[in-house]
Design an enzyme around this catalytic site. Structure first.
Site, PDB file in Angstrom:
ATOM      1  N   LYS A 204       3.157  -6.186   1.371  1.00 38.30           N
ATOM      2  CA  LYS A 204       2.830  -5.115   2.318  1.00 38.30           C
ATOM      3  C   LYS A 204       2.276  -5.715   3.611  1.00 38.30           C
ATOM      4  O   LYS A 204       1.492  -6.672   3.575  1.00 38.30           O
ATOM      5  CB  LYS A 204       1.803  -4.177   1.670  1.00 38.30           C
ATOM      6  CG  LYS A 204       1.521  -2.891   2.443  1.00 38.30           C
ATOM      7  CD  LYS A 204       0.569  -1.991   1.641  1.00 38.30           C
ATOM      8  CE  LYS A 204       0.241  -0.707   2.369  1.00 38.30           C
ATOM      9  NZ  LYS A 204      -0.731   0.120   1.600  1.00 38.30           N
TER      10      LYS A 204
ATOM     11  N   SER B 104      -2.492   4.737  -2.376  1.00 41.00           N
ATOM     12  CA  SER B 104      -1.353   4.163  -1.648  1.00 41.00           C
ATOM     13  C   SER B 104      -0.482   3.215  -2.460  1.00 41.00           C
ATOM     14  O   SER B 104       0.581   2.804  -1.992  1.00 41.00           O
ATOM     15  CB  SER B 104      -1.834   3.438  -0.388  1.00 41.00           C
ATOM     16  OG  SER B 104      -2.240   4.376   0.575  1.00 41.00           O
TER      17      SER B 104
ATOM     18  N   SER C  64       0.448   5.116   1.536  1.00 39.15           N
ATOM     19  CA  SER C  64       0.943   4.313   2.639  1.00 39.15           C
ATOM     20  C   SER C  64       1.950   3.240   2.228  1.00 39.15           C
ATOM     21  O   SER C  64       2.739   2.785   3.042  1.00 39.15           O
ATOM     22  CB  SER C  64      -0.215   3.641   3.377  1.00 39.15           C
ATOM     23  OG  SER C  64      -0.876   2.709   2.529  1.00 39.15           O
TER      24      SER C  64
END
Lengths: 98, 507
Positions: free
Chosen positions: B81, B180, B156
């Site tokens: 990420k 997330s 997210s």
């Protein structure tokens, strides 16, 4: 609970150092009102004699031996800077004129 | 061969590498080819590092040829990420304010991935600074759900969920501040774990809310998730909140998959009303599978969870407004001069930069946090939220006296349409209703697929929560449930996802 006015939001934006446009301010006043109304319900929880909790785990102070370790070179540290001068971060003037 | 390679589990890829049936270079190249074919449609990646990944793969192949001892996952590629610092690779956090920034150091978990010999394929898309549940708040455009490209992949970490659901990587790193990792896993039919707070180092994780943030593993199976969990977990002197204790035995628990005699607590406040019918149905069926596997079901009540969303949306913006103050246009990142002000001051440059560099959601939360922390309102907002947080932690402690793990649906609905909730911040926030309590209390949580909702054919997620530092229980329960569900389905849930449109690979 006092309503958040447009002036309040402008003041908060100044405190947060975000130069919001007029259009952004108009939009945000309404959005923040909805969010604030919702989050304010936390005040209805039975929190009378409750100790505030800032962190999920018990915090203990952490220390390490004070010895020299490898660290970033000046070149690495400055690599992402918007402006560099004489191996220093170059910044706009820091004092206001008045 | 290539298209079958990318569909293997990470554990099977590791076995094939060890048996020298495939080289790390071939495996890495197969994933890069898959990305070239499908990522135009899915948009999981913000940055692909083909050269770096292949170089890392070559190092593993050479070491294996020399007969050296290698980590079990050596040569198995991974996506990270874009909120984790990666030396030499751009790290934008989905924000314009960090466009083009290349960190001079690696996050601790990135160092551990590299030490294990896992090639890093690239950096995955995310809502700006991890603020969102859909990736629509990414400054670089949203990612798409491989099950339906018109729908959200969750957020997210929608880049990390979609990258594994579209077989562009077998493993990915996510971060979970309010859900997330778990909510994106739920809506894409994949697995993900938020470890115990402090279980995985936060050094090099660009902070959103420091008392809530936790990085963790994303994968397609429970065992793969456990394997990655053990690579990245463990004490780190560079993070003062890192737990100095042995890493929970996640892999062993996943392999044993034993729930006999375990007490499974259904949280009354996290089921029923507000949850989509098909989500609730698949949840109830999953609980029945666990009973069938020898677990005992108890109902628990956590009354204070009703206040979790409100407490969270005061604590998170408060911490975020402080953490994001470092984006000041001085040392790194974007610098924008205010128009018509040649002799602007540092503060004017800072304000112009933050207006140009931050998106709407980030600005909203910074200003909300600034308000919640401001003199005269601190006690009413931030103070009240901190007290409610204590009630939530106390409710968890009480619930774990009568249950070994707690369970709920991960998200209240299946994936919604891109654009549906973009203009209604509160509706977007409600997605996290079942995942937020774990972050407030610091306890670990996992989401794994529980099926497809009958009404829309989209994946539903099953959430498991355990007491702090008992992360292995997530894997025991998750693995037992997964074994029964995949037997009932006759394969992995992702086998049923529609084929993606592919572009020709020019090589």
């Amino acid at each position: 609970m006092p309503d958040l006015t447009r002036d309040d939001v402008a003041h908060l934006a100044m405190l947060a150092r975000i130069d919001l446009s007029d259009a952004e301010l108009d939009k945000m006043v309404g959005e923040l009102a909805v969010i604030l109304e919702s989050v304010a319900t936390v005040q209805q929880a039975p929190i009378g004699n409750v100790e505030p909790m800032s962190h999920p785990m018990p915090l203990v102070n952490v220390t390490r031996p004070d010895v020299v370790r490898p660290s970033l070179s000046p070149q690495q540290a400055l690599a992402g800077a918007p402006e560099v001068d004489e191996q220093r971060f170059s910044v706009p003037r820091i004092l206001d004129e008045d | 061969m290539t298209s079958e390679l990318v569909k293997l589990t990470a554990a099977a890829m590791a076995d094939a590498l060890t048996a020298r049936e495939v080289s790390a270079r071939e495996l890495t190249q197969a994933h890069l080819d898959r990305t070239a074919a499908v990522d135009g449609a899915v948009h999981s990646y913000l940055h692909v590092d083909a050269e770096g990944a292949l170089a890392a793969a070559d190092v593993v192949d050479a070491a294996r040829a020399q007969g050296r001892d290698l980590h079990r996952l050596a040569g198995v590629p991974i996506a990270v990420k874009d909120v984790m610092a990666t030396a030499g690779l751009p790290t934008t956090c989905g924000s314009r304010i960090l466009e083009g920034w290349v960190p001079p150091y690696d996050a601790t978990l990135v160092s551990r991935i590299k030490a294990a010999g896992m090639p890093i394929l690239g950096k995955t898309n995310m809502d700006e600074f991890a603020m969102g549940s859909s990736t629509e708040h990414s400054a670089y455009g949203p990612s798409h759900n491989p099950w339906d490209l018109e729908r959200i992949p969750g957020g997210s970490g929608g880049g990390s969920s979609s990258v594994i659901a579209s077989f562009q990587a077998p493993l990915a790193i996510g971060t979970d501040t309010g859900g997330s990792i778990r909510q994106p896993a739920a809506v894409t039919g994949t697995c993900g774990t938020k470890p115990t707070y402090g279980g995985v180092s936060r050094y090099g994780l660009v902070a959103l809310a420091s008392s809530l943030d936790q990085a963790g593993p994303c994968a397609r199976t429970v065992l793969d998730t456990a394997l990655l969990h053990e690579v990245i977990a463990g004490h780190d002197p560079l993070d003062s909140t890192s737990i100095d204790a042995p890493v929970p035995a996640c892999v062993t628990a996943a392999q044993r998959a034993d729930v006999r005699g375990m007490r499974i607590g259904i949280v009354r406040e996290l089921t029923g009303e507000g949850f989509q019918a098909g989500v609730q149905q698949r949840f109830d069926e999953a609980v029945a599978h666990l009973v069938d596997a020898g677990a005992e079901v108890v109902e628990v009540s956590c009354a204070s969870f009703t206040y979790a969303l409100a407490a969270y949306y005061l604590i998170l913006p408060s911490e975020a407004s402080s953490n994001l103050a470092k984006f000041d246009a001085m040392r790194y990142g974007l610098r924008v001069w205010p128009e018509g002000l040649e002799d602007a001051s540092a503060e004017q440059v800072m304000a112009a930069t933050r207006d140009a560099g931050f998106g709407d959601e980030v600005k909203r939360r910074i200003i909300l946090g600034t308000y919640a922390l401001s003199s005269g309102y601190y006690d009413a907002y931030y103070g009240s939220a901190q007290k409610a947080r204590r009630l939530i932690a106390d409710d968890f402690a009480k619930a774990f006296q009568s249950a070994d793990v707690l369970v709920s649906p991960t998200a209240p609905t299946t994936a919604f349409q891109l654009g549906d909730k973009l203009d209604d911040p509160m509706a977007m926030y409600l997605n996290d209703i079942a995942t937020i309590p774990a972050n407030l209390a610091g306890v670990p949580g996992m989401s794994l697929p529980s099926g497809l909702a009958p009404e829309d054919g989209l994946p539903t997620g099953f959430q498991i929560l355990a007491p702090a530092m008992a992360d292995e229980r997530l894997y025991a329960v998750g693995s037992a449930l997964e074994a029964r569900l995949t037997a009932a389905w006759g394969g992995q849930l992702l086998d049923r996802a529609p084929a993606l449109p592919t572009s020709e690979v020019a090589r």
